[in-house]
Motif scaffolding. Structure first.
Motif, PDB file in Angstrom:
ATOM      1  N   ARG A 202    -102.529  -8.613  34.654  1.00  0.00           N
ATOM      2  CA  ARG A 202    -101.715  -8.664  33.433  1.00  0.00           C
ATOM      3  C   ARG A 202    -101.251  -7.268  33.034  1.00  0.00           C
ATOM      4  O   ARG A 202    -100.067  -7.052  32.720  1.00  0.00           O
ATOM      5  CB  ARG A 202    -102.522  -9.301  32.306  1.00  0.00           C
ATOM      6  N   GLN A 206     -97.369  -5.755  32.981  1.00  0.00           N
ATOM      7  CA  GLN A 206     -96.765  -5.159  31.784  1.00  0.00           C
ATOM      8  C   GLN A 206     -96.175  -3.797  32.092  1.00  0.00           C
ATOM      9  O   GLN A 206     -95.073  -3.466  31.641  1.00  0.00           O
ATOM     10  CB  GLN A 206     -97.812  -5.058  30.677  1.00  0.00           C
ATOM     11  N   ARG A 211     -93.411 -10.354  35.432  1.00  0.00           N
ATOM     12  CA  ARG A 211     -94.510 -11.299  35.283  1.00  0.00           C
ATOM     13  C   ARG A 211     -95.192 -11.478  36.639  1.00  0.00           C
ATOM     14  O   ARG A 211     -94.587 -11.987  37.585  1.00  0.00           O
ATOM     15  CB  ARG A 211     -93.994 -12.648  34.767  1.00  0.00           C
TER      16      ARG A 211
END
Length: 281
Positions: A202, A206, A211
């Motif tokens: 994740r 970022q 994604r």
């Protein structure tokens, strides 16, 4: 004279960038031509742990050693310690692993690391042990699938590990190699928080502005992937280690990096931000 073994490895490269001017430095690697980005004054010596003459050349005139061995169960620690003792080396600083403190850890790799530590304790020389948790740089193994599929694949993606920036390990090593007062100490080195592979995925996404998908590997898939890089007995040791991580054995955070360097250990997000080019090109 400081001798750095493993100078082209994960920690060794970082260490060479951080050693201060002043001490005479020698690096010992199999192929000296692969040592890049170091001052011209650094002496380069080639050879293998299995070559007694090369070992003798490497340790001649040396006061302090940064010792890295990677051949599990190969006897390299014993050969090096014997050569260092014969040459009058004063201090050995060994890169070990945090797993040696886990009483439940009895895999091949951890037993080998414990044996290496015992060799130093019985050597008659000053010794210091550096015991890092897993390196943040292990996530570089995801780079190809991140670039081509925007996917990270790992075993037990929701198990946490207090992984550490190899640069932090190198900074601690520089202190230990160049300062007095560390003889007989063993330092556990972790990052500032325990993260899972899902959380790392994740954060990396970022930073990349994309994604990323996380895909859980089965144990058999992980075994197959590891088998392309390591001998079968090492693969099984790594799988045992992953099971301990799933049980929470690698989540403890230690403050030693801050204590020894004066600043907090770098978080994964900062490490990843400094290596985004590997995941994009």
């Amino acid at each position: 004279m400081i001798l750095v073994t493993g100078a082209t490895g994960t920690v060794g490269r970082e260490l060479m960038r951080r050693l201060p001017a002043g001490p005479r430095v020698r690096v010992w690697v199999r192929d000296p031509s692969k040592v890049a980005g170091v001052p011209a004054a650094v002496e380069r010596v080639g050879g293998d742990y299995g070559d007694p003459q090369a070992l003798a050349r490497a340790v001649a005139g040396v006061r302090t050693v940064f010792l890295v061995t990677t051949r599990v169960g190969g006897g390299d620690d014993a050969r090096f310690v014997a050569a260092a003792r014969a040459a009058g080396v004063r201090r050995l600083v060994k890169l070990s692993a945090a797993a040696v403190l886990d009483r439940q850890a009895d895999d091949l790799i951890t037993r080998w690391q414990r044996e290496g530590e015992e060799l130093l304790r019985a050597s008659g020389m000053e010794w210091t042990l550096l015991r890092p948790r897993a390196f943040m740089s292990n996530s570089l193994a995801w780079a190809a699938s991140v670039r081509s599929e925007r996917t990270v694949r790992a075993l037990y993606g929701r198990s946490a590990n207090a992984c550490v920036d190899p640069g932090d390990v190198a900074e601690v090593a520089v202190r230990v190699l160049t300062e007095e007062g560390h003889a007989g100490s063993a330092y556990t080195l972790t990052g500032p928080q325990a993260l899972t592979a899902v959380e790392q995925t994740r954060q990396l996404g970022q930073l990349l502005g994309v994604r990323l998908r996380f895909e859980e590997l089965s144990r058999d898939e992980a075994r197959s992937g590891l088998g392309r890089r390591y001998p079968a007995r090492v693969v099984e040791a790594l799988l045992e280690s992953a099971e301990r991580q799933r049980a929470g054995a690698k989540a403890q955070v230690d403050d030693t990096v801050r204590v020894l360097t004066g600043r907090r250990a770098r978080p994964f997000r900062e490490w990843a931000g400094n290596h985004l080019d590997v995941f994009t090109s």
